[in-house]
Design a protein around this motif. Structure first.
Motif, PDB file in Angstrom:
ATOM      1  N   GLY A 216     -13.739  -3.552  12.907  1.00  0.00           N
ATOM      2  CA  GLY A 216     -13.349  -3.108  14.349  1.00  0.00           C
ATOM      3  C   GLY A 216     -14.652  -3.460  15.226  1.00  0.00           C
ATOM      4  N   GLY A 217     -15.694  -3.178  14.935  1.00  0.00           N
ATOM      5  CA  GLY A 217     -16.971  -3.558  15.859  1.00  0.00           C
ATOM      6  C   GLY A 217     -17.021  -5.091  16.081  1.00  0.00           C
ATOM      7  N   MET A 218     -16.852  -5.726  14.841  1.00  0.00           N
ATOM      8  CA  MET A 218     -16.996  -7.196  15.011  1.00  0.00           C
ATOM      9  C   MET A 218     -16.011  -7.720  15.697  1.00  0.00           C
ATOM     10  SD  MET A 218     -18.715  -8.787  11.720  1.00  0.00           S
ATOM     11  CE  MET A 218     -20.565  -8.545  11.640  1.00  0.00           C
ATOM     12  N   PHE A 219     -14.653  -7.015  15.408  1.00  0.00           N
ATOM     13  CA  PHE A 219     -13.701  -7.628  16.310  1.00  0.00           C
ATOM     14  C   PHE A 219     -13.578  -7.606  17.611  1.00  0.00           C
ATOM     15  CE2 PHE A 219     -11.380  -7.765  12.004  1.00  0.00           C
ATOM     16  CZ  PHE A 219     -10.817  -8.663  12.154  1.00  0.00           C
ATOM     17  N   MET A 220     -14.423  -6.428  18.025  1.00  0.00           N
ATOM     18  CA  MET A 220     -14.625  -6.158  19.320  1.00  0.00           C
ATOM     19  C   MET A 220     -15.436  -7.261  19.975  1.00  0.00           C
ATOM     20  SD  MET A 220     -14.323  -3.898  21.726  1.00  0.00           S
ATOM     21  CE  MET A 220     -14.050  -5.418  22.677  1.00  0.00           C
ATOM     22  N   ALA A 221     -16.292  -7.480  19.439  1.00  0.00           N
ATOM     23  CA  ALA A 221     -17.629  -8.468  19.845  1.00  0.00           C
ATOM     24  C   ALA A 221     -16.633  -9.975  19.933  1.00  0.00           C
ATOM     25  CB  ALA A 221     -18.805  -8.718  18.857  1.00  0.00           C
TER      26      ALA A 221
ATOM     27  N   TRP B  34      -8.099   6.825   1.492  1.00  0.00           N
ATOM     28  CA  TRP B  34      -7.431   6.417   2.914  1.00  0.00           C
ATOM     29  C   TRP B  34      -8.211   6.748   3.981  1.00  0.00           C
ATOM     30  CZ3 TRP B  34      -3.848   3.401   4.080  1.00  0.00           C
ATOM     31  CH2 TRP B  34      -2.758   2.948   3.217  1.00  0.00           C
ATOM     32  N   VAL B  35      -9.070   7.892   3.804  1.00  0.00           N
ATOM     33  CA  VAL B  35     -10.105   8.407   4.680  1.00  0.00           C
ATOM     34  C   VAL B  35     -11.220   7.206   4.482  1.00  0.00           C
ATOM     35  CG1 VAL B  35     -11.607   9.734   5.790  1.00  0.00           C
ATOM     36  CG2 VAL B  35      -9.721  10.568   4.741  1.00  0.00           C
TER      37      VAL B  35
ATOM     38  N   LEU C 162     -11.289   1.729  20.869  1.00  0.00           N
ATOM     39  CA  LEU C 162     -12.642   0.778  21.054  1.00  0.00           C
ATOM     40  C   LEU C 162     -12.332  -0.484  21.467  1.00  0.00           C
ATOM     41  CD1 LEU C 162     -15.631   0.351  19.880  1.00  0.00           C
ATOM     42  CD2 LEU C 162     -14.381  -0.665  18.054  1.00  0.00           C
ATOM     43  N   LEU C 163     -11.233  -1.184  21.294  1.00  0.00           N
ATOM     44  CA  LEU C 163     -11.072  -2.343  21.989  1.00  0.00           C
ATOM     45  C   LEU C 163     -10.573  -2.419  23.260  1.00  0.00           C
ATOM     46  CD1 LEU C 163      -8.990  -4.270  18.918  1.00  0.00           C
ATOM     47  CD2 LEU C 163     -11.196  -4.448  19.469  1.00  0.00           C
TER      48      LEU C 163
ATOM     49  N   MET D  65       0.894  -1.372  -0.034  1.00  0.00           N
ATOM     50  CA  MET D  65       0.138  -0.262   0.077  1.00  0.00           C
ATOM     51  C   MET D  65       0.844   1.277  -0.006  1.00  0.00           C
ATOM     52  SD  MET D  65      -2.705  -1.379   2.491  1.00  0.00           S
ATOM     53  CE  MET D  65      -4.129  -0.331   2.225  1.00  0.00           C
TER      54      MET D  65
ATOM     55  N   ILE E 200     -16.316  10.282  10.635  1.00  0.00           N
ATOM     56  CA  ILE E 200     -15.679   9.120   9.949  1.00  0.00           C
ATOM     57  C   ILE E 200     -15.360   7.782  10.688  1.00  0.00           C
ATOM     58  CG2 ILE E 200     -13.219   8.625   9.015  1.00  0.00           C
ATOM     59  CD1 ILE E 200     -14.992   9.959   7.207  1.00  0.00           C
TER      60      ILE E 200
ATOM     61  N   PHE F 243      -6.397  -3.813   1.742  1.00  0.00           N
ATOM     62  CA  PHE F 243      -7.061  -3.680   2.600  1.00  0.00           C
ATOM     63  C   PHE F 243      -7.976  -4.811   2.878  1.00  0.00           C
ATOM     64  CE2 PHE F 243     -11.064  -2.714   5.088  1.00  0.00           C
ATOM     65  CZ  PHE F 243     -10.517  -2.285   6.388  1.00  0.00           C
TER      66      PHE F 243
ATOM     67  N   VAL G 178     -22.172  -1.325  11.927  1.00  0.00           N
ATOM     68  CA  VAL G 178     -21.761  -2.533  11.891  1.00  0.00           C
ATOM     69  C   VAL G 178     -22.732  -3.082  13.342  1.00  0.00           C
ATOM     70  CG1 VAL G 178     -19.754  -2.584  13.465  1.00  0.00           C
ATOM     71  CG2 VAL G 178     -20.200  -4.374  11.944  1.00  0.00           C
TER      72      VAL G 178
ATOM     73  N   LEU H  95     -21.178  -0.906  22.023  1.00  0.00           N
ATOM     74  CA  LEU H  95     -20.952  -0.570  20.571  1.00  0.00           C
ATOM     75  C   LEU H  95     -21.653   0.719  20.210  1.00  0.00           C
ATOM     76  CD1 LEU H  95     -20.556  -4.121  19.144  1.00  0.00           C
ATOM     77  CD2 LEU H  95     -18.860  -2.479  19.333  1.00  0.00           C
TER      78      LEU H  95
ATOM     79  N   LEU I 199      -8.832   2.291  16.754  1.00  0.00           N
ATOM     80  CA  LEU I 199      -9.282   0.844  16.852  1.00  0.00           C
ATOM     81  C   LEU I 199      -8.884   0.152  18.082  1.00  0.00           C
ATOM     82  CD1 LEU I 199     -10.446  -1.646  15.205  1.00  0.00           C
ATOM     83  CD2 LEU I 199      -8.443  -2.139  14.527  1.00  0.00           C
TER      84      LEU I 199
ATOM     85  N   LEU J  76     -22.624  -5.462  25.759  1.00  0.00           N
ATOM     86  CA  LEU J  76     -21.742  -5.153  24.622  1.00  0.00           C
ATOM     87  C   LEU J  76     -22.640  -4.371  23.304  1.00  0.00           C
ATOM     88  CD1 LEU J  76     -19.017  -5.960  23.217  1.00  0.00           C
ATOM     89  CD2 LEU J  76     -20.259  -7.685  22.080  1.00  0.00           C
TER      90      LEU J  76
ATOM     91  N   LEU K 115     -10.847   3.873   3.839  1.00  0.00           N
ATOM     92  CA  LEU K 115     -10.440   2.894   4.444  1.00  0.00           C
ATOM     93  C   LEU K 115     -10.347   2.836   6.094  1.00  0.00           C
ATOM     94  CD1 LEU K 115      -7.534   1.750   1.985  1.00  0.00           C
ATOM     95  CD2 LEU K 115      -9.872   0.861   2.068  1.00  0.00           C
ATOM     96  N   LEU K 116     -10.322   4.028   6.441  1.00  0.00           N
ATOM     97  CA  LEU K 116     -10.324   4.244   7.952  1.00  0.00           C
ATOM     98  C   LEU K 116     -11.784   4.004   8.384  1.00  0.00           C
ATOM     99  CD1 LEU K 116      -8.082   5.774   9.763  1.00  0.00           C
ATOM    100  CD2 LEU K 116      -9.623   7.753   9.658  1.00  0.00           C
ATOM    101  N   THR K 117     -12.810   4.384   7.736  1.00  0.00           N
ATOM    102  CA  THR K 117     -14.065   3.907   8.143  1.00  0.00           C
ATOM    103  C   THR K 117     -14.214   2.560   7.925  1.00  0.00           C
ATOM    104  OG1 THR K 117     -15.206   3.909   5.946  1.00  0.00           O
ATOM    105  CG2 THR K 117     -14.996   6.081   7.076  1.00  0.00           C
TER     106      THR K 117
ATOM    107  N   LEU L 213     -11.931   0.356   8.414  1.00  0.00           N
ATOM    108  CA  LEU L 213     -11.439  -0.431   9.526  1.00  0.00           C
ATOM    109  C   LEU L 213     -12.146  -0.281  10.845  1.00  0.00           C
ATOM    110  CD1 LEU L 213      -8.382  -1.163  10.545  1.00  0.00           C
ATOM    111  CD2 LEU L 213      -8.211   1.024  11.376  1.00  0.00           C
ATOM    112  N   MET L 214     -12.791   0.770  11.204  1.00  0.00           N
ATOM    113  CA  MET L 214     -13.714   0.898  12.262  1.00  0.00           C
ATOM    114  C   MET L 214     -15.086   0.096  12.003  1.00  0.00           C
ATOM    115  SD  MET L 214     -11.808   2.610  14.132  1.00  0.00           S
ATOM    116  CE  MET L 214     -13.094   2.862  15.564  1.00  0.00           C
ATOM    117  N   PHE L 215     -15.423  -0.199  10.650  1.00  0.00           N
ATOM    118  CA  PHE L 215     -16.579  -1.226  10.648  1.00  0.00           C
ATOM    119  C   PHE L 215     -16.375  -2.390  10.844  1.00  0.00           C
ATOM    120  CE2 PHE L 215     -19.572  -3.035   7.480  1.00  0.00           C
ATOM    121  CZ  PHE L 215     -20.546  -2.439   7.836  1.00  0.00           C
TER     122      PHE L 215
ATOM    123  N   PRO M 299     -19.153   4.136  11.355  1.00  0.00           N
ATOM    124  CA  PRO M 299     -19.013   2.855  10.870  1.00  0.00           C
ATOM    125  C   PRO M 299     -19.270   1.724  11.941  1.00  0.00           C
ATOM    126  CG  PRO M 299     -16.809   4.052  10.252  1.00  0.00           C
ATOM    127  CD  PRO M 299     -17.677   5.006  11.051  1.00  0.00           C
TER     128      PRO M 299
END
Lengths: 113, 239, 555
Positions: B56-61, B45-46, A94-95, A71, C211, B215, C219, C249, A91, C245, B48-50, B52-54, C215
């Motif tokens: 991210g929520g699932m990774f959190m869970a 890039w911005v 959040l985590l 990239m 931004i 990505f 999700v 979120l 990120l 949880l 892709l930032l969104t 990443l957070m999108f 997101p």
């Protein structure tokens, strides 16, 4: 016509795009493939609680290779690096903050948790 | 941010859309090609930032539930096919290489190589999706899709394994949908490249799509160990 | 093309450059898209307002005589969903931000005009889902969609409503993305970061939240829809899931979303206060950085919505402290505006009246927020009318007051016309009085223990509820009057001229309404923001009441 392969210093020059040599791509590629099979292999060895940390470290390393070379962030502008940094920071925020709750819930010893 | 130089890309006298030879169209509200390209790259890039957070929520869970139910996650993870997962990871990394090479070919103005590498990327991406579809089918056959008919044969802490599969399908499904969208964009790019729309001076869409594709690859680089590689040694939970 | 040149010397501007419905629906001009947003957002404001009317009518008496409990649940849910997702979040950024950002930085347009138009269509699509839910029977979960009620027990159209909010989120992501790139790459020559108007700083900070936060709600709603629609357990305790949880979120976005609503307002207030005091804002750098600080710290405090859930008390303490910290940058702004006004010759034009209203009401809203951030007190106040009053003081007293200030301030720029001065001042006064009468009694009710989200209440609460309902009708009048005279002004208002207020920003240096390309020559910026030159000051002094007639071209 094409940009020189050696102008790595021209970070600020938006007009001239940095062309990464093919050898770099190939090097990164073979590293990624090797690490994929290494991580698959390590997962079959019982390291106790360490397994997940090893797996995640390898994944983070692989992801960094992709971000930096495929990239082009290594050759990118400071703004690009800032955006990537922001993404990682938020990120982790959040985590980490949610895990902060999860880790400390049982401390009170309230039943049901 | 503070030290960043002010935009000084001002070229007097440009109004309306105008074309620089070989640069594609510079839209009317930009002063120069460089400004336009820069804006597009930052925009990507911005975006892709969104993304990443999108994800991210699932990774959190995922991390929360894995922390709570390590045994259920470990035994449910054994139901995934390690070899197919590793194979698919390899396929996706190959497609990332061909995509990087496509961008490289575009930047050196080699049209046919560009088309070739884009087609290779599409083929590898489709292969990934094909394997994924096979894995989904396998889960379907074994009733491992969360819902009314869900069962997890021989699982430890089976009551909590459906969370693993819910996340498995949620995460890989979201990932696959990004691949599918990417494949359609690839089709368009292949056609445009073949028609000679891009040159060594102007290949921004190829470059930006490359970022997107890499990505999606990175997401999978994390999904593979988190979903397939929990406790493969089979000697107990993570704690 | 219309023969505009024939009789009057009507200059070409973005409004008359093209005509016909198609020229509006397919426009890529940020100013026209702002107008499209203005119309759509106002429509949703009316819908949300009608819901509020129903709520206040029902609560005028202790018994449930107008609405049954089920209908009441649906009404307050739709009031929240519509007002938050379809009015407050897009209001200032998508209307004023869209219109002004390129003008303020001397650009011809936003970086991605087509994406800008797309964001409006995405917003309308989300709106269609919302209206569909409204017509077919509504939803009763509250705008927060808490699980497991929303996924298991609710009878309403949860998936559809979540879909509406989900789609609308993408509209706000696209707007934020556009703003960030625009501020980074479209600034006029010489316009460095620290010469940017504070409105632009505020919108930049807002965009960062859009931004990074949106997101996550997207999700979350996606998982909610899967759980509700396909019975895949993510948060359902029956499968070992954690409803808390979901709250984490949800609030990771929805708390910062409060700053999406208030930060643009603060940007408006900075411009208005500076203009009507004819002074550079006191502590420009502090105001600029406090916007960024609010955006960052705003992401660290969401857990204060979860004190009474099973969130760890230790996490709660950390969230409590962090919530106090976020008050600091907000206070910096209030103090700086006050310091700007200190010893200034304040002109009490309509936008300034709204701005003063904002400063008072937001201070009340912010300080009561500190009550709620204190974990112990919050246990008593959670889910009472104290909370309702608090967030209305922030969102209505803050965000909407700022929105009204902004609309009144830039209306001459957007339309080229002035609105009637007396009526607009009356409306500003009515809004302030009506607002306080509506929501101040709710603080008392909440403190006395009246819970929110019930259609009946014990008779001893009636006095305050009647006061509140009476105030709401005054408040409604305060919003209705501007609606009438602003439309009236489109045809009959006095011509405004490029700079009716004697303001300094780049947007005041072009014609009103601006031409399609914004500036005839790309401006080159050589001075700091808010440089009140002797010409501007002389213009204000010479005609304090007649400023509207003077057509002074600055620069």
């Amino acid at each position: 016509m094409s940009a020189s392969h050696h102008n790595a210093a021209s970070h600020d020059n938006h007009e001239e795009h940095h062309v990464v040599p093919v050898s770099v791509y190939l090097g990164v590629f073979f590293a990624l493939i090797a690490l994929t099979w290494v991580t698959a292999w390590i997962s079959t060895i019982d390291l106790g609680p360490l397994n997940i940390y090893v797996a995640l470290s390898i994944a983070i390393f692989k992801a960094s290779l992709v971000v930096l070379f495929f990239m082009h962030v290594k050759y990118g502008t400071r703004l690009t690096k800032l955006i990537v940094g922001c993404g990682l920071f938020w990120l982790i925020l959040l985590l980490f903050i949610v895990m902060m709750d999860i880790w400390t819930r049982s401390w009170m010893g309230v039943p049901g948790r | 941010m503070a030290n960043e130089p002010a935009v000084a890309l001002h070229e007097a006298g440009h109004t309306g859309a105008h074309a620089h030879p070989g640069y594609g169209e510079v839209r009317h509200h930009f002063e120069s090609y460089a400004q336009q390209k820069d804006a597009s790259t930052i925009g990507m890039w911005v975006f892709l930032l969104t993304e990443l957070m999108f994800f991210g929520g699932m990774f959190m869970a995922y991390f929360v539930y894995r922390q709570w139910y390590p045994d259920a996650f470990a035994s449910a993870s054994l139901k995934t096919n390690l070899w197919l997962g590793a194979f698919n990871t390899t396929v996706l990394i190959c497609s990332s290489l061909t995509m990087a090479m496509a961008v490289h070919s575009a930047s050196t103005g080699k049209r046919l190589l560009l088309v070739g590498f884009l087609i290779a990327t599409l083929v590898l991406g489709s292969a990934f999706l094909g394997v994924k579809a096979y894995e989904y089918h396998d889960k379907w056959v074994h009733h491992e899709i969360p819902g009314e008919h869900y069962e997890c044969e021989g699982c430890v802490d089976a009551g909590h394994t459906s969370l693993f599969f819910a996340l498995y399908f949620g995460m890989t499904g979201l990932h696959a949908s990004h691949m599918i969208i990417g494949a359609f964009i690839l089709l368009v790019l292949i056609w445009q490249s073949y028609k000679g729309k891009f040159s060594a001076k102007w290949y921004t869409p190829i470059e930006l799509f490359g970022l997107y594709w890499h990505f999606v690859d990175i997401v999978w680089i994390f999904l593979f160990p988190l979903l397939y590689l929990i406790d493969r040694s089979g000697k107990g939970g993570i704690h | 093309m219309i023969t505009a040149t024939a009789t009057k010397k009507e200059t070409k501007n973005y409004l008359n450059a093209e005509s016909g419905l198609k020229s509006w629906l397919l426009t890529q001009d940020h100013k026209r898209i702002a107008i499209l947003y203005l119309i759509a957002v106002t429509a949703f404001f009316i819908v949300g307002g009608l819901m509020a009317v129903l709520i206040r009518l029902e609560l005028a008496t202790p018994a449930g005589d107008l609405l049954d409990s089920n209908t009441y649940n649906k009404v307050f849910t739709m009031h929240g969903v519509v007002m938050i997702f379809f009015f407050l979040i897009p209001s200032i950024p998508a209307i004023l931000g869209n219109f002004l950002l390129p003008l303020m930085i001397g650009a011809k347009d936003l970086a991605f005009p087509r994406i800008n138009l797309l964001s409006w269509y995405v917003y309308m699509l989300g709106g269609c889902f919302g209206v569909f839910v409204l017509i077919t029977g509504g939803v009763d979960t509250g705008w927060t969609f808490y699980t497991p009620f929303s996924t298991t027990y609710s009878n309403g159209y949860v998936v559809m409503t979540a879909m509406a909010a989900f789609i609308n989120g993408f509209s706000s992501i696209l707007t934020g993305l556009n703003f960030i790139v625009t501020v980074h790459r479209m600034r006029a020559p010489g316009l460095t970061w620290f010469r940017l108007p504070l409105f632009v700083w505020a919108h930049y900070a807002t965009s960062v939240i859009m931004i990074l936060g949106t997101p996550v709600i997207a999700v979350t709603l996606f998982l909610l829809m899967l759980e509700r629609g396909l019975h895949i357990g993510f948060f359902d305790p029956a499968y070992g899931g954690d409803p808390v949880l979901f709250q984490h979120l949800f609030w990771f976005y929805s708390h910062p979303a409060v700053y999406i609503m208030i930060l643009p307002s603060m940007g408006v207030i900075s411009e208005v206060v500076s203009t009507f005091c004819s002074k550079k804002p006191f502590g420009y750098t502090f105001i600029a950085f406090s916007s960024v600080a609010i955006a960052v710290f705003g992401f660290l405090v969401w857990g204060h919505h979860l004190y009474v859930s099973s969130q760890s008390a230790y996490a709660g303490m950390v969230f409590s402290i962090l919530s106090y910290i976020v008050a600091i940058p907000s206070a910096i702004k209030i103090f700086n505006w006050a310091a700007t006004m200190f010893k200034g010759s304040v002109r009490l034009e309509t936008p300034m009246l709204y701005a003063l209203g904002f400063m008072g009401l937001f201070t009340v809203g912010g300080l009561t927020g500190l009550f709620l951030a204190a974990m112990g007190l919050d246990v008593h106040l959670t889910d009472t009318y104290f909370v309702v009053a608090h967030f209305h003081y922030v969102m209505v007293g803050g965000a909407i007051m700022g929105y009204m200030a902004g609309i009144h301030f830039w209306w001459p720029k957007m339309t080229g016309r002035m609105y009637p001065e007396v009526w607009s001042k009356v409306a500003a006064g009515l809004t302030f009085i009506g607002f306080n009468l509506t929501f101040f009694p709710q603080f008392i009710l909440g403190y006395m223990g009246m819970p929110r989200r019930y259609h009946v209440y014990p008779p001893e609460f009636q006095v305050f509820n009647v006061l509140s309902s009476a105030g709401a009708s005054i408040l409604g009048l305060g919003y209705l009057i501007p609606g009438i005279y602003l439309i009236w002004s489109l045809k009959y208002g006095k011509l405004a001229g490029p700079n009716p207020w004697g303001a300094t920003g780049l947007e005041w240096q072009t014609a009103s309404p601006p031409p399609t390309e914004n500036f005839e020559i790309t401006p080159v910026v050589t001075t700091e923001a808010y440089e009140y030159t002797p010409q501007i000051l002389a213009m204000i002094d010479s005609s304090p009441t007649q400023t509207t007639k003077e057509v002074t071209h600055v620069g």
